[in-house]
Motif scaffolding. Structure first.
Motif, PDB file in Angstrom:
ATOM      1  N   ALA A 142      14.258  62.833   5.161  1.00 14.10           N
ATOM      2  CA  ALA A 142      14.626  61.759   4.231  1.00 14.10           C
ATOM      3  C   ALA A 142      14.087  60.407   4.682  1.00 14.10           C
ATOM      4  O   ALA A 142      13.636  59.596   3.859  1.00 14.10           O
ATOM      5  CB  ALA A 142      16.145  61.696   4.081  1.00 14.10           C
ATOM      6  N   SER A 143      14.119  60.148   5.990  1.00 19.77           N
ATOM      7  CA  SER A 143      13.626  58.863   6.491  1.00 19.77           C
ATOM      8  C   SER A 143      12.133  58.704   6.228  1.00 19.77           C
ATOM      9  O   SER A 143      11.659  57.603   5.909  1.00 19.77           O
ATOM     10  CB  SER A 143      13.908  58.734   7.992  1.00 19.77           C
ATOM     11  N   ALA A 144      11.382  59.792   6.361  1.00 18.41           N
ATOM     12  CA  ALA A 144       9.937  59.728   6.107  1.00 18.41           C
ATOM     13  C   ALA A 144       9.666  59.456   4.628  1.00 18.41           C
ATOM     14  O   ALA A 144       8.747  58.699   4.286  1.00 18.41           O
ATOM     15  CB  ALA A 144       9.265  61.020   6.547  1.00 18.41           C
ATOM     16  N   TRP A 145      10.472  60.046   3.752  1.00 18.91           N
ATOM     17  CA  TRP A 145      10.308  59.758   2.318  1.00 18.91           C
ATOM     18  C   TRP A 145      10.582  58.282   2.033  1.00 18.91           C
ATOM     19  O   TRP A 145       9.900  57.655   1.218  1.00 18.91           O
ATOM     20  CB  TRP A 145      11.237  60.640   1.480  1.00 18.91           C
ATOM     21  N   MET A 146      11.574  57.702   2.719  1.00 16.13           N
ATOM     22  CA  MET A 146      11.859  56.285   2.518  1.00 16.13           C
ATOM     23  C   MET A 146      10.691  55.424   2.992  1.00 16.13           C
ATOM     24  O   MET A 146      10.269  54.491   2.287  1.00 16.13           O
ATOM     25  CB  MET A 146      13.136  55.879   3.258  1.00 16.13           C
ATOM     26  N   SER A 147      10.162  55.715   4.179  1.00 20.67           N
ATOM     27  CA  SER A 147       9.025  54.946   4.694  1.00 20.67           C
ATOM     28  C   SER A 147       7.820  55.067   3.770  1.00 20.67           C
ATOM     29  O   SER A 147       7.098  54.080   3.533  1.00 20.67           O
ATOM     30  CB  SER A 147       8.659  55.426   6.101  1.00 20.67           C
ATOM     31  N   TYR A 148       7.606  56.249   3.258  1.00 22.64           N
ATOM     32  CA  TYR A 148       6.528  56.486   2.293  1.00 22.64           C
ATOM     33  C   TYR A 148       6.745  55.615   1.056  1.00 22.64           C
ATOM     34  O   TYR A 148       5.815  54.965   0.555  1.00 22.64           O
ATOM     35  CB  TYR A 148       6.532  57.965   1.939  1.00 22.64           C
TER      36      TYR A 148
END
Length: 668
Positions: A277-283
Motif C-alpha cells: 500500500a505504501s508503494a502505491w501511495m508513493s506512486y
C-alpha cells in the motif's frame, strides 16, 4: 562465595556475572573454583578472560595456550585465545586461532569482528571484508546488541545509547553496533554524527549494504541527492533487483525532479509487489506531481483497497484540491474514524480529509469540527512557541539596518539566476511560480531547502552561547565568504535545473525569514513576495496538513501572530532595501491578471510573453498542494471561501487586528 557453599555451576555463573564489571573478583572466584577442582576447563577459561580484561595478557596466555591445545574443538576457548593473542600483537597466531573458532562455530559475531580487524592489519582487505560481513550476518546473536536493539525499538533511547556506547568502547570496530548507533543519532537529529558513523561503518565494511542504504537515505534527507544517487548506484550494481534500493532511487529522483524515471521505477516495483500500500501511495504522489491526475487517483485507490484505514492516502486524495469524494468515500472515512484501534497518524489525516469532503458538500460546521480535531491532534505533537518566532523577527529588524547593508555593499555572488518566491504557504506562490515558469527564460523547480541548509551551516559556526547564532555568524562574514555562500547555493541547486533557461525559481515560502541572507549572498537575485488576504491565507493554512514544517499553522491564534510578524518583517525590508522585493497581492492577480503579470515580468527584467497568461497549459511538474489548481485558469471562488467558516474564526480575526483591517496596506 566459596565453592563449598553451592554447586560448581552456581559458582561459575556467579564468576561470569562478575567478569564484565569486576574482573578482579571474577579472577578470585575462578582461582577458588580451581583450588577445589584443579584443571577445570570452564574455570580456566574464565580465569584467562578475567586476567585479559585486567590487561594481564602474559598470565592470561599462560592459561590459554595449554587450554586451547588440550581443547582444540572448543570454539569459545579458541576465540578467547585468539582475542588474547591479538591484544598481545601476535597477529598470525591470533588469525589462526580465530579461524579455528569460527570454523567450528560460525555464530560468534565478535570472533568474526576481531578476525576482520587482524586481517585488515595484515593488508588482507578482501579477507577482512569477508570476515566483516560474516560478523554482520551473525550480529543478531550478540546478546549486547540484542539488548540495545530492543531498547531502540521500544524508543528507550537513553538506555540504548548507554548500551551502545559501552559496547563500542570495548569493540570499536563492531560495524553492526556503529550502524545501530547511527540510527539512534539520526532519530535525535544528530545528522552529522549519524553521517560520520555510517562513513566509518562503510570504511570498515564497504560491502555492508544495509549501512550503505542507511547512508544514502541520510544523504537524501540532508538534501544531498547527487551523493545519495551515487551510493544507490553502488547498491544497485551489487543487487540490481533489490526492491528497497530501487524504491529509494525513485524517492531521490522525485526530489531532483526526474519524475518520469521515478514513475517507471515505481511501476516496476508494483508489478512485482502489488500488495504494498505504501508503494502505491508513493506512486500516486509521483503521478500527481507529473500532472497525471487520473492515474494518481487510481494509484491512491489501489492503496486504500489494500489498507482502508490508510489516513495519509485519504488526505492525499483530498489534497488534490480539485478531487471530490463520493458519499461512499465519506461513509468509509467515518467508519474508519469510529474505530477505537485507529492509529493517531491515520486519525489525524482522516480528520483533515473528511474536513475537505464536508467542505465540498457545503457542511461547513461539521467540516470545521474535523479540521479543528486534526489541527488539535497535530498541534499536540509539536513544540511550537510563537514568542520564539516573534523574538527572531525583532532581532532581524534590529540587526539588518540600512547601515548594516551599506557596510557590505558589493558582497556576494553577482549571479542573477535565482528568482525567490516567498511569503506564507497558501498565499498564491505556486500560481506565481506557474506564471513565471511559463516564460521561455524561466525554469520552475520546487521549494528548495538549500537556504535552510545554509542557515544551519552558519548556526554551526556561531558561538555556543549565541542567542541568535545564524544571524550572528552571518554578521561576521566578509565579502569573500558571502560570495562563497552564493556560489554554494548555485552549485547545490544545479541538480534541480533541467533546461538551459537563464533563470530558475526557488519557491520556498519560509525564505521570507532570510531576505537579509539572500540579499548579502545573491544581491542580484529577484525576490517576489506572494501575499493574500489574511483571513483567506491563514484559514487555508489551517485546513492544510503540511507534510513537514509550518508548525505555526495548527492553531488559529498562532497563525494570526505568524502572519502579523511576517507583515512586520517584510515592511522592515521594504524600508531598509526599498524596491528590493516585488509584492504580488493575490486578489489583484485574480481581478487584473494581465496587468499584474506584466508588472511581475517587468520587475524580473523579462519581456512579456502570452504564455504567461496561459500558465494552466504548462505541463511542468508541480509539487505543492496547489498542483491541480494551477493547471486551470484563475478562478474567483477561492478568494472568499473562508467566509463560510467566519462563525468559528473569531480567534483568527481578533489576533490579526490592525493587519486585517488595513489589508492590503501595511499598518504603521
Amino acid at each position: 562465595m566459596a565453592v563449598a557453599t553451592g554447586s560448581l555451576d552456581q559458582a561459575l555463573t556467579h564468576a561470569s556475572r562478575l567478569l564484565a564489571r569486576e574482573p578482579a573478583l571474577a579472577e578470585a572466584q575462578a582461582d577458588e573454583i580451581l583450588r577445589v577442582v584443579p584443571g577445570h576447563p570452564p574455570a580456566l577459561q574464565l580465569l584467562a578472560a578475567a586476567r585479559a580484561a585486567q590487561g594481564k595478557l602474559d598470565t592470561a596466555l599462560a592459561v590459554l595456550e595449554p587450554l586451547a591445545a588440550s581443547q582444540p574443538r572448543w570454539a569459545a576457548v579458541q576465540f578467547e585465545f585468539g582475542l588474547a593473542l591479538a591484544r598481545a600483537g601476535r597477529r598470525d597466531e591470533a588469525i589462526a586461532a580465530l579461524r579455528r573458532a569460527v570454523t567450528m562455530q560460525a555464530d560468534l559475531p565478535q570472533a568474526w569482528r576481531v578476525l576482520a580487524d587482524q586481517l585488515r592489519a595484515t593488508g588482507d582487505i578482501a579477507g577482512a571484508e569477508a570476515a566483516c560481513m560474516e560478523h554482520v550476518r551473525h550480529a543478531a546473536a550478540d546478546p549486547r546488541l540484542l539488548a540495545a536493539g530492543a531498547a531502540l525499538a521500544e524508543n528507550r533511547i537513553p538506555e540504548a545509547e548507554g548500551l551502545l556506547r559501552q559496547h563500542l568502547r570495548e569493540a570499536p570496530t563492531d560495524v553492526a553496533a556503529i550502524r545501530m548507533f547511527a540510527e539512534l543519532a539520526a532519530r535525535l537529529d544528530r545528522t552529522d554524527e549519524a553521517r560520520q558513523l555510517l562513513e566509518r561503518c562503510l570504511e570498515l565494511a564497504p560491502g555492508f549494504h544495509g549501512a550503505r542504504q542507511n547512508y544514502a537515505l541520510l544523504l537524501h534527507r540532508a538534501n544531498l541527492p547527487e551523493r545519495a544517487l551515487t551510493e544507490i548506484e553502488r547498491l544497485l550494481a551489487a543487487e540490481p533487483d533489490h526492491p528497497a534500493h530501487r524504491n529509494l532511487k525513485a524517492v531521490v529522483l522525485c526530489r531532483t525532479g526526474d519524475y518520469r524515471t521515478a514513475i517507471d521505477l515505481y511501476a516496476g516495483l508494483l508489478d512485482e509487489h502489488p500488495d504494498n500500500a505504501s508503494a502505491w501511495m508513493s506512486y500516486g504522489h509521483a503521478l500527481k506531481t507529473a500532472g497525471l491526475t487520473d492515474r494518481a487517483i487510481e494509484a491512491y485507490r489501489r492503496a486504500l483497497g489494500l489498507m482502508p484505514s490508510f489516513g495519509e492516502v485519504w488526505w492525499s486524495l483530498a489534497n488534490l484540491k480539485t478531487f471530490r469524494f463520493s458519499g461512499e468515500d465519506v461513509a468509509a472515512m467515518r467508519a474508519q474514524l469510529a474505530r477505537i484501534d485507529l492509529a493517531d497518524a491515520d486519525r489525524l489525516h482522516l480528520d483533515f480529509a473528511l474536513g475537505k469532503a464536508l467542505e465540498d458538500a457545503g457542511e461547513y460546521a461539521a467540516s470545521f469540527r474535523h479540521y479543528e480535531a486534526g489541527n488539535a491532534r497535530r498541534r499536540g505533537q509539536l513544540h511550537y512557541d510563537p514568542s520564539e518566532t516573534h523574538a527572531r523577527i525583532e532581532h532581524i529588524v534590529r540587526q539588518y539596518t540600512p547601515e548594516f547593508f551599506a557596510r557590505r555593499a558589493g558582497s556576494g555572488s553577482p549571479a542573477r539566476d535565482p528568482i525567490f518566491v516567498v511569503g506564507l504557504p497558501r498565499a498564491g506562490s505556486t500560481l506565481i511560480e506557474q506564471i513565471l515558469s511559463s516564460h521561455s527564460q524561466v525554469e520552475g523547480t520546487m521549494e528548495l531547502p538549500e537556504i535552510t541548509l545554509i542557515t544551519r551551516l552558519l548556526r554551526e559556526q556561531a558561538d555556543v552561547d549565541s542567542a541568535m547564532p545564524y544571524h550572528d555568524a552571518l554578521a561576521r562574514l566578509d565579502a569573500g565568504k558571502l560570495r562563497e555562500l552564493g556560489e554554494r547555493y548555485l552549485a547545490h541547486t544545479r541538480i534541480q535545473r533541467k533546461t538551459p533557461a537563464p533563470f530558475f525559481i526557488d519557491k520556498m515560502p519560509n525564505n521570507f525569514m532570510h531576505i537579509g541572507l539572500i540579499h548579502l549572498m545573491l544581491p542580484n537575485a529577484i525576490v517576489i513576495d506572494a501575499r493574500r488576504h489574511p483571513m483567506a491565507c491563514c484559514f487555508s493554512g489551517f485546513k492544510q496538513h503540511f507534510a513537514r514544517g509550518q508548525s505555526f499553522s495548527y492553531r488559529l491564534d498562532d497563525l494570526a501572530r505568524y502572519y502579523t510578524d511576517y507583515v512586520r518583517l517584510m515592511a522592515h525590508f521594504d524600508r531598509v532595501l526599498p524596491g528590493r522585493v516585488h509584492r504580488v497581492i493575490y486578489e489583484r492577480m485574480v481581478e487584473d491578471t494581465e496587468g499584474e503579470v506584466r508588472r511581475l515580468l517587468a520587475h524580473c527584467g523579462l519581456p512579456f510573453e502570452g504564455a504567461c497568461l496561459r500558465f494552466f497549459e504548462n505541463a511542468r511538474p508541480v509539487r505543492t498542494a496547489s498542483s491541480e489548481q494551477v493547471r486551470r485558469p484563475i478562478y474567483r471562488e477561492g478568494v472568499d471561501q473562508w467566509r463560510h467558516y467566519a462563525p468559528w474564526l473569531g480567534p483568527l480575526e481578533q489576533g490579526l487586528g490592525e493587519v486585517l483591517r488595513a489589508y492590503p496596506v501595511v499598518p504603521e
